[in-house]
Enzyme design. Sequence first.
Site, PDB file in Angstrom:
ATOM      1  N   ASP A   1       0.863  -1.178   0.000  1.00 52.84           N
ATOM      2  CA  ASP A   1       0.000   0.000   0.000  1.00 52.84           C
ATOM      3  C   ASP A   1       0.902   1.232   0.000  1.00 52.84           C
ATOM      4  O   ASP A   1       1.488   1.584   1.034  1.00 52.84           O
ATOM      5  CB  ASP A   1      -0.913   0.002   1.223  1.00 52.84           C
ATOM      6  CG  ASP A   1      -2.051  -1.012   1.104  1.00 52.84           C
ATOM      7  OD1 ASP A   1      -1.973  -1.883   0.216  1.00 52.84           O
ATOM      8  OD2 ASP A   1      -3.001  -0.942   1.908  1.00 52.84           O
TER       9      ASP A   1
ATOM     10  N   LYS B   1      -6.448   3.007  -3.337  1.00 51.56           N
ATOM     11  CA  LYS B   1      -6.870   2.971  -1.940  1.00 51.56           C
ATOM     12  C   LYS B   1      -7.266   4.374  -1.540  1.00 51.56           C
ATOM     13  O   LYS B   1      -6.523   5.334  -1.763  1.00 51.56           O
ATOM     14  CB  LYS B   1      -5.731   2.451  -1.061  1.00 51.56           C
ATOM     15  CG  LYS B   1      -6.041   2.428   0.438  1.00 51.56           C
ATOM     16  CD  LYS B   1      -4.884   1.813   1.218  1.00 51.56           C
ATOM     17  CE  LYS B   1      -5.086   1.900   2.713  1.00 51.56           C
ATOM     18  NZ  LYS B   1      -3.965   1.283   3.476  1.00 51.56           N
TER      19      LYS B   1
ATOM     20  N   LYS C   1      -9.797  -0.091  -2.965  1.00 54.24           N
ATOM     21  CA  LYS C   1      -9.734  -0.408  -1.543  1.00 54.24           C
ATOM     22  C   LYS C   1     -10.238   0.793  -0.754  1.00 54.24           C
ATOM     23  O   LYS C   1      -9.612   1.842  -0.732  1.00 54.24           O
ATOM     24  CB  LYS C   1      -8.317  -0.765  -1.108  1.00 54.24           C
ATOM     25  CG  LYS C   1      -8.188  -1.062   0.392  1.00 54.24           C
ATOM     26  CD  LYS C   1      -6.791  -1.519   0.750  1.00 54.24           C
ATOM     27  CE  LYS C   1      -6.615  -1.700   2.260  1.00 54.24           C
ATOM     28  NZ  LYS C   1      -5.262  -2.200   2.618  1.00 54.24           N
TER      29      LYS C   1
END
Length: 227
Positions: free
Chosen positions: A96, A157, A185
């Site tokens: 991430d 994300k 996400k």
Amino acid sequence: MVKAHSEINLAEFIDQALLNPTATPDQVVRCCAEADRFGFAAICVYPVHVRQAVELLHNKRPKVCTVIGFPTGATTMAVKLFEAQEATDNGATELDVMINLGWLKTGKTNELHRELAEICETTSQTVKAIIETALLTDDEKKVAAEICLDAGVSFLKTNTGWYGGATVADVKLLKQITKDRIGIKASGGIHTAEQAIELILAGATRLGTSRGADIIRQRDTLVKGQE
């Protein structure tokens, strides 16, 4: 909504996060055990805990994810690339990566693209670019999403959780931009089963949360209450 609760396997969407700065090895053990018990998609830990998590989850369903340039994204390109490669060498299969918001807001799109593309190419792992929607305008979200898509990331994300949380509106916007070419996400402030279901129905394909077990238990209670 009740039907959605019963039909969606929430556990398969959850990246169980342990990103408290005071996290200990004992907490990593508990987090991994919980992720294995519920069948979560992944756990997300700081780079210092990756090797331990990989050993604990060997041959188990949950993947090991870690954060790169977290939470500000303001480290240098070389540092992020090294951090990503070291995490990969230690066994992380999902990264991430916090983007450089300063570059985005000052139009340094080439630098932003290059950083993400190099991490994707060098590691060959699943890269989730964190764009921190709470700090961006809708136009900036669109630009960030397009850069990330072109750089080869696997997911967008929404947030780190440090500056704001995921919203249904942002998930819908990202879904509209990406047209299902990559995952989304939703992360930050997801505490309830109702929130989780709403975000999934809006287009989220992963959920980043530290409350995974609570969310599953809430969902089970809601479903049983309607039987």
